[in-house]
Design a protein around this motif. Sequence first.
Motif, short mmCIF file in Angstrom:
data_model
loop_
_atom_site.label_atom_id
_atom_site.label_comp_id
_atom_site.label_asym_id
_atom_site.label_seq_id
_atom_site.Cartn_x
_atom_site.Cartn_y
_atom_site.Cartn_z
N UNK A 23 44.93 32.92 42.43
CA UNK A 23 44.39 31.59 42.73
C UNK A 23 43.07 31.72 43.48
N UNK A 24 42.06 30.99 43.06
CA UNK A 24 40.75 31.11 43.70
C UNK A 24 40.81 30.70 45.17
N UNK A 25 41.81 29.92 45.52
CA UNK A 25 41.97 29.44 46.89
C UNK A 25 43.00 30.26 47.68
N UNK A 65 43.01 34.07 33.22
CA UNK A 65 44.40 34.23 33.65
C UNK A 65 45.12 35.28 32.81
N UNK A 66 44.84 35.30 31.52
CA UNK A 66 45.52 36.24 30.62
C UNK A 66 45.19 37.69 30.98
N UNK A 67 43.91 37.98 31.24
CA UNK A 67 43.51 39.34 31.58
C UNK A 67 43.50 39.60 33.09
N UNK A 68 43.88 38.60 33.86
CA UNK A 68 44.06 38.69 35.31
C UNK A 68 42.79 39.11 36.06
N UNK A 69 41.73 38.34 35.89
CA UNK A 69 40.54 38.57 36.71
C UNK A 69 39.77 37.28 36.91
N UNK A 70 38.98 37.26 37.96
CA UNK A 70 38.00 36.19 38.12
C UNK A 70 36.73 36.76 38.72
N UNK A 71 35.64 36.08 38.42
CA UNK A 71 34.32 36.45 38.90
C UNK A 71 33.77 35.28 39.69
#
Length: 138
Positions: A23-25, A65-71
């Motif tokens: 979660x970004x938060x 979400x599928x590849x489990x990353x965020x930038x």
Amino acid sequence: MAHTTTSIKIPASPGQVWQLIGGFDSLPNWLPYIPSSEVSEGGRVRHLANPDGDTIVERLEVFNDKERYYTYSIMKAPFPVTDYLSTIHVKEDIDGESSLVEWSGSFTPVGVSNDEAIDLFHGIYKDGLEALLKAFID
């Protein structure tokens, strides 16, 4: 432009790790350096507080979400850099039972050397991932 990457093995499945950090938060849930986070703009901007009372404002740029990353990018922070872009990624480790979490960033130093900026963010990422590991072994 400077760049740094660090990673850590976590004794939990990628799904379990992503549930905590995806979660970004969610930074206050696992990163002691960030005691509070408030989101705005539909969850795409987070306003973080650090123990020194500084505010850090970051924008979610990519979420997978599928590849489990965020930038994310930094919009405002007390750091001596511009053009900051960072990714946190949870992958399955080669043993199939644990996770490899990688945190990387690129940035342009302002008023400091590349090495000083790299050392700053490498330390932040390393300390953050060690705190994440403690969430799964304590």
